[in-house]
Design an enzyme around this catalytic site. Structure first.
Site, mmCIF file in Angstrom:
data_model
loop_
_atom_site.group_PDB
_atom_site.id
_atom_site.type_symbol
_atom_site.label_atom_id
_atom_site.label_comp_id
_atom_site.label_asym_id
_atom_site.label_seq_id
_atom_site.Cartn_x
_atom_site.Cartn_y
_atom_site.Cartn_z
ATOM 1 N N GLU A 90 -8.855 3.104 -0.921
ATOM 2 C CA GLU A 90 -7.621 3.467 -1.618
ATOM 3 C C GLU A 90 -7.510 2.719 -2.946
ATOM 4 O O GLU A 90 -7.941 1.576 -3.062
ATOM 5 C CB GLU A 90 -6.408 3.156 -0.734
ATOM 6 C CG GLU A 90 -6.367 4.046 0.503
ATOM 7 C CD GLU A 90 -5.106 3.901 1.335
ATOM 8 O OE1 GLU A 90 -4.602 4.925 1.799
ATOM 9 O OE2 GLU A 90 -4.625 2.767 1.540
ATOM 10 N N CYS A 103 -4.565 -0.842 -9.370
ATOM 11 C CA CYS A 103 -4.902 -1.837 -8.353
ATOM 12 C C CYS A 103 -6.218 -1.389 -7.713
ATOM 13 O O CYS A 103 -6.280 -0.350 -7.059
ATOM 14 C CB CYS A 103 -3.764 -1.904 -7.335
ATOM 15 S SG CYS A 103 -4.080 -3.032 -5.987
ATOM 16 N N CYS A 110 -11.759 -5.684 5.203
ATOM 17 C CA CYS A 110 -11.726 -7.092 4.781
ATOM 18 C C CYS A 110 -11.906 -7.980 6.001
ATOM 19 O O CYS A 110 -11.309 -7.734 7.048
ATOM 20 C CB CYS A 110 -10.405 -7.426 4.091
ATOM 21 S SG CYS A 110 -10.368 -9.124 3.452
ATOM 22 N N CYS A 114 -6.203 -12.080 7.473
ATOM 23 C CA CYS A 114 -4.831 -12.567 7.294
ATOM 24 C C CYS A 114 -3.927 -11.797 8.262
ATOM 25 O O CYS A 114 -4.059 -10.572 8.389
ATOM 26 C CB CYS A 114 -4.373 -12.374 5.850
ATOM 27 S SG CYS A 114 -5.479 -13.181 4.688
ATOM 28 N N CYS A 117 -1.767 -8.450 7.035
ATOM 29 C CA CYS A 117 -2.279 -7.503 6.035
ATOM 30 C C CYS A 117 -3.001 -6.305 6.659
ATOM 31 O O CYS A 117 -3.918 -6.472 7.463
ATOM 32 C CB CYS A 117 -3.217 -8.255 5.095
ATOM 33 S SG CYS A 117 -4.057 -7.180 3.922
ATOM 34 N N CYS A 331 1.380 -3.688 -1.915
ATOM 35 C CA CYS A 331 0.448 -4.763 -1.545
ATOM 36 C C CYS A 331 0.290 -4.839 -0.042
ATOM 37 O O CYS A 331 1.270 -4.830 0.685
ATOM 38 C CB CYS A 331 1.006 -6.125 -1.946
ATOM 39 S SG CYS A 331 0.918 -6.476 -3.655
HETATM 40 N N1 SAH Z 1 -7.826 -10.341 -0.825
HETATM 41 C C1 SAH Z 1 -7.143 -10.751 -2.000
HETATM 42 C C2 SAH Z 1 -6.639 -9.607 -2.839
HETATM 43 C C3 SAH Z 1 -6.021 -8.430 -2.141
HETATM 44 S S1 SAH Z 1 -4.496 -8.657 -1.331
HETATM 45 C C4 SAH Z 1 -6.023 -11.683 -1.636
HETATM 46 O O1 SAH Z 1 -5.703 -11.797 -0.458
HETATM 47 O O2 SAH Z 1 -5.496 -12.316 -2.534
HETATM 48 C C5 SAH Z 1 -3.280 -8.670 -2.650
HETATM 49 C C6 SAH Z 1 -2.016 -9.435 -2.289
HETATM 50 O O3 SAH Z 1 -1.224 -8.703 -1.333
HETATM 51 C C7 SAH Z 1 -2.297 -10.787 -1.630
HETATM 52 O O4 SAH Z 1 -1.467 -11.796 -2.167
HETATM 53 C C8 SAH Z 1 -1.935 -10.509 -0.193
HETATM 54 O O5 SAH Z 1 -1.669 -11.664 0.528
HETATM 55 C C9 SAH Z 1 -0.754 -9.593 -0.342
HETATM 56 N N2 SAH Z 1 -0.386 -8.881 0.891
HETATM 57 C C10 SAH Z 1 -1.153 -8.615 1.970
HETATM 58 N N3 SAH Z 1 -0.453 -7.924 2.898
HETATM 59 C C11 SAH Z 1 0.781 -7.743 2.380
HETATM 60 C C12 SAH Z 1 1.958 -7.072 2.852
HETATM 61 N N4 SAH Z 1 1.981 -6.420 4.002
HETATM 62 N N5 SAH Z 1 3.054 -7.096 2.053
HETATM 63 C C13 SAH Z 1 3.035 -7.698 0.836
HETATM 64 N N6 SAH Z 1 1.949 -8.320 0.343
HETATM 65 C C14 SAH Z 1 0.836 -8.347 1.104
HETATM 66 FE FE1 SF4 Z 2 -8.141 -9.542 2.985
HETATM 67 FE FE2 SF4 Z 2 -5.622 -8.731 3.126
HETATM 68 FE FE3 SF4 Z 2 -6.196 -11.318 3.477
HETATM 69 FE FE4 SF4 Z 2 -6.417 -10.225 1.024
HETATM 70 S S1 SF4 Z 2 -4.523 -10.469 2.220
HETATM 71 S S2 SF4 Z 2 -7.875 -11.573 2.069
HETATM 72 S S3 SF4 Z 2 -7.100 -8.158 1.579
HETATM 73 S S4 SF4 Z 2 -6.834 -9.614 4.825
#
Ligand code: SAH
Ligand code: SF4
Length: 343
Positions: A90, A103, A110, A114, A117, A331
């Site tokens: 996406e 974006c 991934c 986390c 996410c 995000c």
């Molecule tokens: N992997 C990288 C970049 C992609 S995620 C990273 O983690 O930084 C981009 C941003 O979206 C990150 O700050 C991540 O923590 C945040 N994010 C992930 N899940 C989210 C959610 N459900 N709501 C809002 N932000 C989220």
């Molecule tokens: Fe991966 Fe989502 Fe964590 Fe970014 S926030 S490192 S995309 S699992």
């Protein structure tokens, strides 16, 4: 056949010279594809016939296949693209008053795991190539027929796990003969892969760095981000200090507000103590709900109080309205799946 979008200008110059053409031909090709939006080598009437024939038999300049294209009520657009090996990713387009921002996704799935996410729900199957990252922008640009002024590498995946491709991607989109997206308009977000922050500090390009912090202490950060076990906050901040010393640039810390988890004002106090004296600002992110998780976003009043507490304690912070929530384009809502939940 090679994907032409995998080539930096330098790569293409070397390649063409090795095959009997001239260095400046690479600039002509870049100009044609990226600036003029050319889709076919035969249209490049300023090139010699032998060069056109060579390009035709050697290179592909196909866009990505669009599987679906959704437009949210706030004019954020989400594209589901199919790659040449059949997998899907996406990409999101956000229209701001200062320009169009994309974006970009850096991996299929991934592995960082986390806990909040959606992108991490699907394990990484592979890194994207630099060309596939460039193609996301080229394809969206061709579809909307408008200039793309800003790029954030914040889609699916951890770009610093795919470092070389990400850096080559930046080289290509930043090239004055290419898409000419200013380095200061490009932001890479990492969950905190410390060795790559040191590498990034050494890169001469003035690209912005964002770090997903999300908690002010190790106990809490480890609970929500497993990467903190490998690169705890002290190591992360040491790398950030180094980055700032080398580049003289300001760092962004991203902090998702999760109700009842990290949004108590005592955490705002702890965060301000942690970041005091660092040339940074905090981007407070409203949590976008993901069906599979129980987390809830912090209510507006509390989010505002958290923001104000940071500001009062001398830390610059922003709290913005998220875009694209109604089409799961915000995000952390992106995923490498055709149909949500059908997995
Ligand atoms: N992997 C990288 C970049 C992609 S995620 C990273 O983690 O930084 C981009 C941003 O979206 C990150 O700050 C991540 O923590 C945040 N994010 C992930 N899940 C989210 C959610 N459900 N709501 C809002 N932000 C989220
Ligand atoms: Fe991966 Fe989502 Fe964590 Fe970014 S926030 S490192 S995309 S699992």
């Amino acid at each position: 056949m090679n994907n032409l979008f995998n080539y930096t200008l330098n790569n293409l110059e070397t390649h063409l010279v090795e095959n009997g053409f001239k260095t400046f031909n690479a600039r002509q090709v870049f100009d044609w594809i990226y600036k003029k939006g050319g889709t076919n080598f035969d249209q490049m009437s300023n090139l010699s016939k032998p060069l056109r024939a060579y390009l035709n038999k050697s290179f592909l300049i196909e866009p990505l296949t669009v599987v679906s294209h959704q437009i949210s009520s706030d004019v954020t657009e989400k594209f589901l693209f199919r790659l040449s090996d059949g997998q899907v990713i996406e990409t999101v387009l956000m229209k701001h008053n200062y320009g169009n921002s994309i974006c970009v996704t850096s991996q299929i799935g991934c592995n960082m795991g986390c806990s909040f996410c959606a992108s991490g729900l699907y394990k990484k199957t592979r890194d994207l190539t630099r060309g596939e990252m460039v193609q996301q922008i080229v394809t969206v640009k061709r579809l909307i027929k408008k200039r793309i002024s800003h790029v954030v590498v914040m889609g699916i995946g951890e770009p610093f796990e795919n470092y070389d491709h990400t850096m080559a991607f930046i080289d290509i989109i930043n090239s004055p003969y290419g898409l000419e997206i200013g380095a200061r308009h490009i932001t890479v977000s990492t969950s905190g892969i410390v060795p790559r922050i040191y590498d990034f500090a050494k890169d001469p390009k003035q690209v912005n760095l964002a770090i997903s912090l999300h908690a002010p202490n190790n106990a809490l950060r480890t609970k929500i981000m497993t990467i903190n076990k490998v690169y705890p906050i002290e190591k992360l901040l040491k790398a950030v200090h180094y980055y700032i010393k080398e580049t003289n640039r300001r760092v962004t810390f991203e902090y998702i507000l999760l109700a009842g988890v990290n949004d108590d004002l005592k955490y705002a106090d702890e965060l301000s103590n942690l970041l005091r004296g660092i040339n940074c600002y905090v981007n407070l992110i409203r949590y976008n709900p993901v069906d599979e998780f129980n987390y809830k976003g912090t209510p507006n009043d509390q989010a505002k109080a958290f923001h104000d507490r940071l500001m009062k304690r001398g830390i610059t912070a922003t709290l913005r309205h998220e875009k694209g929530g109604d089409i799961d384009a915000a995000c952390g809502q992106l995923r490498s799946k055709d149909i949500k939940g059908n997995g």
